[in-house]
Design an enzyme around this catalytic site. Structure first.
Site, PDB file in Angstrom:
ATOM      1  N   ARG A 262       0.841  -1.194   0.000  1.00  0.00           N
ATOM      2  CA  ARG A 262       0.000   0.000   0.000  1.00  0.00           C
ATOM      3  C   ARG A 262       0.874   1.240   0.000  1.00  0.00           C
ATOM      4  O   ARG A 262       1.877   1.314   0.717  1.00  0.00           O
ATOM      5  CB  ARG A 262      -0.924   0.018   1.220  1.00  0.00           C
ATOM      6  CG  ARG A 262      -2.048  -0.998   1.135  1.00  0.00           C
ATOM      7  CD  ARG A 262      -2.983  -0.902   2.318  1.00  0.00           C
ATOM      8  NE  ARG A 262      -4.022  -1.932   2.246  1.00  0.00           N
ATOM      9  CZ  ARG A 262      -4.785  -2.291   3.261  1.00  0.00           C
ATOM     10  NH1 ARG A 262      -4.646  -1.691   4.424  1.00  0.00           N
ATOM     11  NH2 ARG A 262      -5.705  -3.226   3.114  1.00  0.00           N
ATOM     12  N   ARG A 277       2.486   1.076  10.342  1.00  0.00           N
ATOM     13  CA  ARG A 277       1.940   1.473   9.042  1.00  0.00           C
ATOM     14  C   ARG A 277       3.065   1.384   8.011  1.00  0.00           C
ATOM     15  O   ARG A 277       3.905   2.272   7.918  1.00  0.00           O
ATOM     16  CB  ARG A 277       1.378   2.902   9.117  1.00  0.00           C
ATOM     17  CG  ARG A 277       0.505   3.284   7.930  1.00  0.00           C
ATOM     18  CD  ARG A 277       0.000   4.717   8.081  1.00  0.00           C
ATOM     19  NE  ARG A 277      -0.867   4.892   9.217  1.00  0.00           N
ATOM     20  CZ  ARG A 277      -2.186   4.687   9.207  1.00  0.00           C
ATOM     21  NH1 ARG A 277      -2.778   4.304   8.096  1.00  0.00           N
ATOM     22  NH2 ARG A 277      -2.905   4.865  10.296  1.00  0.00           N
ATOM     23  N   GLU A 349      -6.411  -0.747  15.449  1.00  0.00           N
ATOM     24  CA  GLU A 349      -7.018  -1.701  14.517  1.00  0.00           C
ATOM     25  C   GLU A 349      -6.054  -2.814  14.123  1.00  0.00           C
ATOM     26  O   GLU A 349      -4.895  -2.556  13.781  1.00  0.00           O
ATOM     27  CB  GLU A 349      -7.476  -0.964  13.256  1.00  0.00           C
ATOM     28  CG  GLU A 349      -8.115  -1.875  12.216  1.00  0.00           C
ATOM     29  CD  GLU A 349      -8.123  -1.282  10.815  1.00  0.00           C
ATOM     30  OE1 GLU A 349      -8.156  -2.073   9.847  1.00  0.00           O
ATOM     31  OE2 GLU A 349      -8.070  -0.046  10.688  1.00  0.00           O
ATOM     32  N   SER A 352     -10.250  -5.740   9.967  1.00  0.00           N
ATOM     33  CA  SER A 352     -11.466  -5.088   9.485  1.00  0.00           C
ATOM     34  C   SER A 352     -12.238  -6.123   8.682  1.00  0.00           C
ATOM     35  O   SER A 352     -11.703  -6.688   7.726  1.00  0.00           O
ATOM     36  CB  SER A 352     -11.110  -3.876   8.609  1.00  0.00           C
ATOM     37  OG  SER A 352     -12.241  -3.091   8.342  1.00  0.00           O
ATOM     38  N   ARG A 391       0.931  -6.249  12.564  1.00  0.00           N
ATOM     39  CA  ARG A 391       0.278  -5.608  13.715  1.00  0.00           C
ATOM     40  C   ARG A 391       0.089  -6.597  14.858  1.00  0.00           C
ATOM     41  O   ARG A 391       0.139  -6.225  16.033  1.00  0.00           O
ATOM     42  CB  ARG A 391      -1.046  -4.990  13.287  1.00  0.00           C
ATOM     43  CG  ARG A 391      -0.847  -3.791  12.377  1.00  0.00           C
ATOM     44  CD  ARG A 391      -2.087  -2.944  12.237  1.00  0.00           C
ATOM     45  NE  ARG A 391      -1.791  -1.733  11.466  1.00  0.00           N
ATOM     46  CZ  ARG A 391      -2.553  -0.651  11.433  1.00  0.00           C
ATOM     47  NH1 ARG A 391      -3.694  -0.639  12.115  1.00  0.00           N
ATOM     48  NH2 ARG A 391      -2.207   0.406  10.730  1.00  0.00           N
TER      49      ARG A 391
END
Length: 430
Positions: A262, A277, A349, A352, A391
């Site tokens: 990403r 991130r 988070e 999701s 994560r």
């Protein structure tokens, strides 16, 4: 993508649903494009009928020796043929414009999704476990003594720039163990089918799961046109593109462990330290293809499967329902699972899980047959993280940290590490 017929039949309801996402009414512009497209098609069909009628009359005029009428009719046939070609091109252009406009409109939220602007308006559904309060000043993952030897940001920056990391030694072994543990749990206990997929895909696949055209800046494209996947949702879901399944074959429940990429466009200044991130990371993804009637129950099942991973690891978390303003483009309803990070002193988070209804299936023409001989209908698609491996690594390191800089590893991972139970303060598995 939306069905223009549904918008045509109830434009007010469509705009009302979009207003819950904070968007202005768009049905008038979509219906104007639709009307222009339909007008061109009708004009083309009328011209074709006139051409066919004139073609039949040409033979009759020639048979009775009416040369003037013969020439007039032959000219009319040629004129109509040219008109049809022009109108067909114009109709194709109008159709393309309509499809492009529809492809940029997000999915409609379900009625139970709370209305709101951003993450502050998300609604907590439940919590599991007690947030770990350490009897010493908790460190973030990259500052833990035993982690530092195995987490190299300087070398990664030299190789690739910011938002990359080189993992070594005990840390990468723990990372690999987490991914294997997740896959094993999903396959052996949750009944998912493991799939290995490419990480390079065509533009059509990115369109199918709504990364294109609107979010091209969020992903990486190679010089020869392939795209690097942001998650294996792209490949797993698009495996159904152009297919028609029998109802008895559904649901299809899949999982894959892949590299993900990403660009993190728009995230400047957010989570700039550590590996929370990253541009390149690993994720274990879950995807379900099912009938629309079973999508909501599948959504709950997938959420529970993601939560089960955290429960087995003994990591406290909370599950929230995203509000309309925080929900992703293709989702009808989304659950976020947030794990407790002692180093930050808050939940972040880690998964999701979304149900997309028939939104993605319509984009990729993925269908099923409700009954033998029945007309095919669009199936429903769901996707969710099960979990983001990096994560999860952060959560295990921060929750397992000890005052001396060592890290205690959750018991379920010991067998993946040859019986080792901790990372020493010097960075070795022990």
């Amino acid at each position: 993508m939306h069905d223009i017929r549904m918008i045509r039949e109830n434009p007010a309801a469509f705009d009302t649903a979009l207003a819950r996402r904070g968007l202005e009414p768009i049905s008038p512009s979509l219906l104007a494009l639709d009307e222009a497209r339909r007008a061109k098609i009708l004009a083309s069909e009328t011209a074709l009928a006139e051409q066919n009628r004139a073609s039949k009359e040409v033979g009759a005029a020639k048979a009775r020796g009416d040369d003037a009428e013969f020439e007039r009719l032959r000219a009319l046939v040629a004129e109509k043929k040219a008109e049809i070609a022009r109108l067909s091109l114009e109709a194709d252009a109008e159709d393309k414009a309509l499809k492009d406009a529809l492809s940029r409109v997000p999915n409609l939220p379900l009625a139970e999704v709370p209305e709101g602007k951003d993450e502050e308006d998300n609604v907590e559904i439940r919590k599991w476990g007690e947030p770990k309060l350490l009897p010493f000043a908790a460190k973030e993952h990259f500052d833990i003594a035993g982690v530092k030897p195995g987490m190299d940001f300087e070398t990664a920056a030299k190789l690739s720039g910011a938002r990359f990391v080189v993992l070594k030694g005990a840390v990468i072994r723990l990372h690999r163990a987490l991914a294997q543990f997740m896959i094993d749990t999903h396959v052996d206990e949750h009944g998912l089918t493991e799939v290995w997929t490419p990480v390079l895909v065509k533009s059509e696949a990115m369109f199918g799961t709504n990364q294109l055209p609107k979010f091209s800046e969020d992903s990486y494209q190679t010089t020869n046109g392939w795209w690097l996947i942001p998650t294996s949702e792209v490949t797993l879901t698009n495996s159904a593109a152009g297919e028609i399944y029998e109802a008895g074959a559904l649901p299809l429940r899949m999982t894959a462990h892949t590299q993900c990429f990403r660009s993190e466009a728009g995230s400047a200044g957010k989570d700039t330290t550590g590996m929370l991130r990253q541009h390149q990371f690993e994720k274990v993804e879950m995807v379900t293809l099912c009938t629309p009637e079973t999508a909501l129950s599948e959504h709950e099942r997938m959420t529970a499967q993601a939560e089960a991973i955290l429960q087995k690891l003994g990591l406290a978390y909370r599950t929230v329902m995203l509000c309309t303003g925080d929900m992703g483009f293709g989702a009808q309803k989304t659950h976020d699972i947030e794990v407790w990070l002692p180093g930050q002193g808050r939940y972040r988070e880690i998964s999701s899980v979304s149900t997309c209804g028939q939104f993605q299936a319509r984009r990729m023409n993925a269908r099923y047959r409700p009954a033998e001989g029945a007309k095919p209908e669009f199936l429903a698609t769901l996707n969710g993280s099960g979990l983001a491996v990096g994560r999860c690594l952060i959560a295990v390191l921060e929750n397992g940290q000890q005052e001396d800089g060592s890290v205690e590893i959750p018991a379920v991972l010991h067998r993946y590490l040859g019986g080792k139970t901790r990372i020493s303060a010097a960075g070795a598995l022990e």
